[in-house]
Design a protein around this motif. Structure first.
Motif, PDB file in Angstrom:
ATOM      1  N   TYR A 146       0.836  -1.207   0.000  1.00  0.00           N
ATOM      2  CA  TYR A 146       0.000   0.000   0.000  1.00  0.00           C
ATOM      3  C   TYR A 146       0.867   1.252   0.000  1.00  0.00           C
ATOM      4  CZ  TYR A 146      -2.823   3.710   2.115  1.00  0.00           C
ATOM      5  OH  TYR A 146      -3.428   4.906   2.395  1.00  0.00           O
ATOM      6  N   TYR A 149       2.685   1.764  -3.249  1.00  0.00           N
ATOM      7  CA  TYR A 149       1.750   2.218  -4.273  1.00  0.00           C
ATOM      8  C   TYR A 149       1.463   3.716  -4.120  1.00  0.00           C
ATOM      9  CZ  TYR A 149      -2.655   2.976  -6.700  1.00  0.00           C
ATOM     10  OH  TYR A 149      -3.631   3.487  -7.507  1.00  0.00           O
ATOM     11  N   VAL A 150       1.182   4.140  -2.914  1.00  0.00           N
ATOM     12  CA  VAL A 150       0.831   5.553  -2.696  1.00  0.00           C
ATOM     13  C   VAL A 150       2.033   6.452  -2.982  1.00  0.00           C
ATOM     14  CG1 VAL A 150       0.069   7.253  -0.995  1.00  0.00           C
ATOM     15  CG2 VAL A 150      -0.981   4.995  -1.037  1.00  0.00           C
ATOM     16  N   VAL A 274       0.336  10.684   5.102  1.00  0.00           N
ATOM     17  CA  VAL A 274      -0.672   9.874   4.411  1.00  0.00           C
ATOM     18  C   VAL A 274      -1.297   8.928   5.433  1.00  0.00           C
ATOM     19  CG1 VAL A 274      -1.010   8.128   2.629  1.00  0.00           C
ATOM     20  CG2 VAL A 274       0.622   9.996   2.253  1.00  0.00           C
ATOM     21  N   PRO A 275      -2.623   8.874   5.513  1.00  0.00           N
ATOM     22  CA  PRO A 275      -3.241   7.923   6.436  1.00  0.00           C
ATOM     23  C   PRO A 275      -3.223   6.514   5.857  1.00  0.00           C
ATOM     24  CG  PRO A 275      -4.934   9.035   5.184  1.00  0.00           C
ATOM     25  CD  PRO A 275      -3.611   9.620   4.735  1.00  0.00           C
ATOM     26  N   GLY A 276      -3.507   5.565   6.695  1.00  0.00           N
ATOM     27  CA  GLY A 276      -3.613   4.169   6.258  1.00  0.00           C
ATOM     28  C   GLY A 276      -4.518   3.451   7.232  1.00  0.00           C
ATOM     29  N   PRO A 277      -4.622   2.139   7.099  1.00  0.00           N
ATOM     30  CA  PRO A 277      -5.481   1.397   8.038  1.00  0.00           C
ATOM     31  C   PRO A 277      -4.940   1.509   9.464  1.00  0.00           C
ATOM     32  CG  PRO A 277      -4.809   0.021   6.161  1.00  0.00           C
ATOM     33  CD  PRO A 277      -3.978   1.255   6.107  1.00  0.00           C
ATOM     34  N   VAL A 278      -5.818   1.675  10.433  1.00  0.00           N
ATOM     35  CA  VAL A 278      -5.351   1.749  11.826  1.00  0.00           C
ATOM     36  C   VAL A 278      -4.802   0.395  12.263  1.00  0.00           C
ATOM     37  CG1 VAL A 278      -6.942   3.596  12.436  1.00  0.00           C
ATOM     38  CG2 VAL A 278      -7.628   1.227  12.825  1.00  0.00           C
ATOM     39  N   HIS A 287      -0.165   8.185  11.688  1.00  0.00           N
ATOM     40  CA  HIS A 287      -1.329   8.577  12.472  1.00  0.00           C
ATOM     41  C   HIS A 287      -0.923   9.379  13.700  1.00  0.00           C
ATOM     42  CE1 HIS A 287      -3.660   5.036  10.486  1.00  0.00           C
ATOM     43  NE2 HIS A 287      -3.534   6.077   9.688  1.00  0.00           N
ATOM     44  N   ARG A 296      -0.832  17.949   8.025  1.00  0.00           N
ATOM     45  CA  ARG A 296      -1.939  17.935   7.091  1.00  0.00           C
ATOM     46  C   ARG A 296      -2.081  16.548   6.487  1.00  0.00           C
ATOM     47  NH1 ARG A 296      -6.338  21.171   6.013  1.00  0.00           N
ATOM     48  NH2 ARG A 296      -6.509  21.617   3.787  1.00  0.00           N
ATOM     49  N   LEU A 297      -3.283  16.002   6.517  1.00  0.00           N
ATOM     50  CA  LEU A 297      -3.549  14.730   5.863  1.00  0.00           C
ATOM     51  C   LEU A 297      -3.618  14.959   4.356  1.00  0.00           C
ATOM     52  CD1 LEU A 297      -6.182  12.110   6.943  1.00  0.00           C
ATOM     53  CD2 LEU A 297      -6.065  12.862   4.579  1.00  0.00           C
ATOM     54  N   ASN A 299      -4.249  12.951   0.581  1.00  0.00           N
ATOM     55  CA  ASN A 299      -4.719  11.741  -0.101  1.00  0.00           C
ATOM     56  C   ASN A 299      -4.021  11.515  -1.427  1.00  0.00           C
ATOM     57  OD1 ASN A 299      -7.203  10.720   1.439  1.00  0.00           O
ATOM     58  ND2 ASN A 299      -7.645  12.901   1.263  1.00  0.00           N
ATOM     59  N   GLU A 303      -3.398  17.326  -3.396  1.00  0.00           N
ATOM     60  CA  GLU A 303      -3.481  17.906  -2.049  1.00  0.00           C
ATOM     61  C   GLU A 303      -2.097  18.315  -1.546  1.00  0.00           C
ATOM     62  OE1 GLU A 303      -7.618  15.613  -0.814  1.00  0.00           O
ATOM     63  OE2 GLU A 303      -5.774  15.076   0.229  1.00  0.00           O
ATOM     64  N   GLU A 306      -1.519  21.632  -3.118  1.00  0.00           N
ATOM     65  CA  GLU A 306      -2.283  22.660  -2.397  1.00  0.00           C
ATOM     66  C   GLU A 306      -1.474  23.199  -1.223  1.00  0.00           C
ATOM     67  OE1 GLU A 306      -6.279  22.113  -0.658  1.00  0.00           O
ATOM     68  OE2 GLU A 306      -6.626  20.892  -2.451  1.00  0.00           O
ATOM     69  N   GLU A 307      -0.739  22.320  -0.562  1.00  0.00           N
ATOM     70  CA  GLU A 307       0.024  22.738   0.615  1.00  0.00           C
ATOM     71  C   GLU A 307       1.276  23.513   0.232  1.00  0.00           C
ATOM     72  OE1 GLU A 307      -1.023  22.222   3.901  1.00  0.00           O
ATOM     73  OE2 GLU A 307      -2.782  21.726   2.699  1.00  0.00           O
TER      74      GLU A 307
ATOM     75  N   TYR B 146     -12.894  -3.784   6.735  1.00  0.00           N
ATOM     76  CA  TYR B 146     -12.022  -2.987   7.598  1.00  0.00           C
ATOM     77  C   TYR B 146     -12.844  -2.091   8.520  1.00  0.00           C
ATOM     78  CZ  TYR B 146      -9.030   1.000   8.796  1.00  0.00           C
ATOM     79  OH  TYR B 146      -8.378   1.999   9.464  1.00  0.00           O
ATOM     80  N   GLY B 276      -8.172   5.547   6.981  1.00  0.00           N
ATOM     81  CA  GLY B 276      -8.132   4.273   6.267  1.00  0.00           C
ATOM     82  C   GLY B 276      -7.241   4.446   5.058  1.00  0.00           C
ATOM     83  N   PRO B 277      -7.191   3.438   4.190  1.00  0.00           N
ATOM     84  CA  PRO B 277      -6.348   3.573   2.996  1.00  0.00           C
ATOM     85  C   PRO B 277      -6.878   4.714   2.122  1.00  0.00           C
ATOM     86  CG  PRO B 277      -7.107   1.297   3.302  1.00  0.00           C
ATOM     87  CD  PRO B 277      -7.871   2.135   4.257  1.00  0.00           C
ATOM     88  N   VAL B 278      -5.978   5.515   1.542  1.00  0.00           N
ATOM     89  CA  VAL B 278      -6.420   6.584   0.646  1.00  0.00           C
ATOM     90  C   VAL B 278      -6.998   5.991  -0.634  1.00  0.00           C
ATOM     91  CG1 VAL B 278      -4.758   8.248   1.541  1.00  0.00           C
ATOM     92  CG2 VAL B 278      -4.141   6.881  -0.444  1.00  0.00           C
ATOM     93  N   LEU B 297      -8.043  12.611  14.678  1.00  0.00           N
ATOM     94  CA  LEU B 297      -7.833  11.243  14.196  1.00  0.00           C
ATOM     95  C   LEU B 297      -7.789  10.306  15.397  1.00  0.00           C
ATOM     96  CD1 LEU B 297      -5.271  10.131  11.514  1.00  0.00           C
ATOM     97  CD2 LEU B 297      -5.413   8.926  13.689  1.00  0.00           C
ATOM     98  N   ASN B 299      -7.300   6.163  16.523  1.00  0.00           N
ATOM     99  CA  ASN B 299      -6.881   4.830  16.107  1.00  0.00           C
ATOM    100  C   ASN B 299      -7.624   3.732  16.857  1.00  0.00           C
ATOM    101  OD1 ASN B 299      -4.404   5.113  14.277  1.00  0.00           O
ATOM    102  ND2 ASN B 299      -3.896   6.497  15.952  1.00  0.00           N
TER     103      ASN B 299
END
Lengths: 402, 402
Positions: A146, A149-150, A274-278, A287, A296-297, A299, A303, A306-307, B146, B276-278, B297, B299
């Motif tokens: 994951y 990939y991101v 970047v967030p991901g599964p907890v 997190h 800043r989160l 995706n 984005e 933007e920052e 999830y 979660g996953p983006v 956020l 967890n």
């Protein structure tokens, strides 16, 4: 030897005598200049702490200026160069590091965050231009699919839009970021914690060669330096300082990438994660950072832009907004313009093929795009003209004028 | 008919005549009281807007007080009850809704956010006690594995620690939250957008019966009301207002759960979202909310408790902290106490089995825990004494004293 040569030599020698980031040395150099600082250091006319920091090296090195000359010669032979703060291409935003450097307490790595004395560089791009529009993408070595990939998606999107992707050359997230920027024909810079002649990790020797070919391989450490554990942490401050913002894609709770993000925060750069599964250990660090004020989160690359970019300019998705000069172009010219890359020149034929128009149309229309200032000729091809309107510096940093 | 009966009847009738949340009605009731407000509404001595809002119903209803009496009788027969703001058990924090209600412009659903006139309730727990320590867990109906997993973990953890888990009774995240709270022998409340006699979705008829048995099934709409699309949005304000905070576990970009979070924000409640996953469409809404100022956020349930509970108290992991009276207990008593549940009474034998001690030890020691105030007798068993120390209200809300 000219005065400039003398200063350059002194910077290189100082870089060999004290670990990069040394706060006392930085203060001394700012007070008396590099040549005088070297002289005092060699004679022992310096603070006890600085003398202590340099003692071990001094005992090994017979003649520091001689060593520096030798290193400069090797660099020259290997197609590398040294860039010092006196050079035009020095990225002035690195000097912000003097602001966050703390003389007093704490671990050495937290105290010694002064700007580098010099940078060893493989790659042709002038540093100041390369880093004016740059973003750091950092994260775990043990990245998940994951995360990889991101990092790839984000880096590709940024590189395609003419932003330099900066990372640390490590396995995992770093490698994904570098590779995706290369794949997008974009510019990428690896900032290493060892000599630029000494690939670490060894498995990235080919990757580093490819980066040096079209991008930049950079280190504060002279040729032959080994990557000690502490050096990665020292190096991180340069990644944070030279870019407009840092994105952490994946990181465990105790990841070194979190330190890079902390430096970016202290420097007033954009701090992104970047967030991901907890449920993923590789997102724990992200997190934790996202629970901090000011992180800043993000995706996707839009984005990120933007920052770090100017709102309304870099923010725009690929189909361009309504109030840009492009809108005055006819459909054929627009189609061709979309097929011109920001950094890598393409021939008229390549552009025609990518745009899906005839070679004749391309050869006839491209010169009008050059006249209109959208495109520049480069060798036997064309590439996008730089867009200075997107180079607005963020408020906190000291950025070179576009 | 006593004055109290008259007011209750008026509230129920008003709840039948205007959609819940009606701003004009709320203002009028606060000015002249429910009985006078009903009288004026029936006679048409009200603002044109309110008359308009009630006109359709008025033409259908021959005698509103008579209808209200009939509804109250049905409720009584079916073991349900009506709770009004005049009742001791009314959750006073609902009155915060009058603060955010806007008379002026916007869609009806954004204008009409006044507190309910009354609540129809199935379940024995007094509302004020049930909601003093409560958290809303909301999210998408089309939840992923999830999201369902995370909602289950969070709800179970909260319920086990004596917090009421509030949700909307829908498929997906809502159902996972309710079920996990039930599985933890905790208290859960489903706040519906239809009559409490009318299960919607139908597939949750059994779940609603189980919730009503040990928890609470609540609606602003009288018996027999159908769940219109708009009513879910109207209902969301009650979920946001009655709890200390709302956690969004998964949500698409246009999910109704985002509106609940918006209400919680407007009310000054804790606003939380799970990352979660983006790459997941079901996390798009969560990430958009996490990019808003003030969304926290989370967890896991501990981080939820950090937001809504008193620091150092609810924050504590299961092994209790060092400065609590429990620490004075001997090991046997501590073991037994750990096996006593907060809400569901267990017999001495059940507690002995769960604690792994003999029934004789349990029967001898439990009465001493009652004397010490840790445990209360309930029917033929024991359950934990309420812990008022954790009921400190957050600054922004109007919470009942513990």
């Amino acid at each position: 030897m000219t005065a400039t040569d003398e200063i350059r030599l002194a910077r290189v020698a100082l870089g060999c005598l004290a670990e990069p980031g040394n706060r006392e040395l930085g203060v001394l150099v700012r007070q008396v200049g590099p040549a005088e600082a070297l002289d005092r250091l060699l004679k022992g006319y310096v603070s006890e702490r600085l003398a202590e920091a340099a003692r071990l090296r001094l005992s090994d090195i017979i003649d520091a200026p001689d060593l520096a000359r030798g290193l400069l010669d090797s660099a020259d032979r290997m197609g590398a160069r040294v860039v010092t703060p006196e050079d035009h291409e020095w990225p002035a935003q690195l000097d912000d590091l003097a602001r966050i450097s703390r003389a007093s307490d704490g671990r050495a790595v937290d105290r010694d965050t002064d700007p580098p004395q010099c940078l060893w560089v493989r790659g042709d791009a002038p540093l100041n231009e390369a880093f004016t529009r740059s973003v750091a993408i950092v994260g775990a070595r043990a990245a998940s699919n994951y995360g990889t990939y991101v990092a790839t998606e984000m880096s590709h999107g940024l590189a395609e839009r003419g932003w330099t992707v900066v990372s640390g050359g490590a396995f995992g997230i770093d490698a994904a970021a570098h590779r995706a920027a290369l794949a997008a024909d974009g510019l990428t810079a690896a900032i290493l914690a060892c000599g630029v002649d000494r690939p670490y990790p060894l498995g990235h020797a080919n990757l580093f060669d490819r980066i040096a070919e079209t991008g930049l391989l950079i280190s504060e450490w002279p040729f032959g330096s080994a990557p000690h554990r502490l050096r990665f942490l020292v190096r991180n401050r340069v990644i944070a300082a030279v870019t407009r913002g840092t994105v952490m894609v994946e990181a465990g709770g105790r990841s070194g990438a979190r330190q890079t993000l902390g430096r970016a925060r202290a420097l007033g750069r954009a701090v992104m994660a970047v967030p991901g599964p907890v449920t993923s250990a590789m997102s724990v660090g992200c997190h934790a950072e996202l629970r901090e004020e000011g992180t800043r989160l993000v995706n996707n690359y839009s984005e990120i832009l933007e920052e770090v970019g100017r709102i309304g300019d870099d923010l725009a998705p690929p189909p361009r907004g309504p109030d840009r000069p492009h809108d005055t172009l006819d459909p054929l010219a627009t189609q061709l313009l979309d097929a011109v890359l920001p950094r890598k020149a393409r021939t008229a034929e390549e552009i025609a093929a990518a745009a899906g128009v005839s070679g004749r149309d391309a050869r006839r229309t491209l010169p009008t795009l050059v006249d209109a200032g959208f495109v520049v000729e480069h060798g036997s091809g064309y590439r996008l003209a730089p867009t200075p309107s997107s180079c607005e510096p963020p408020a906190a940093g000291r950025w070179p004028a576009p």
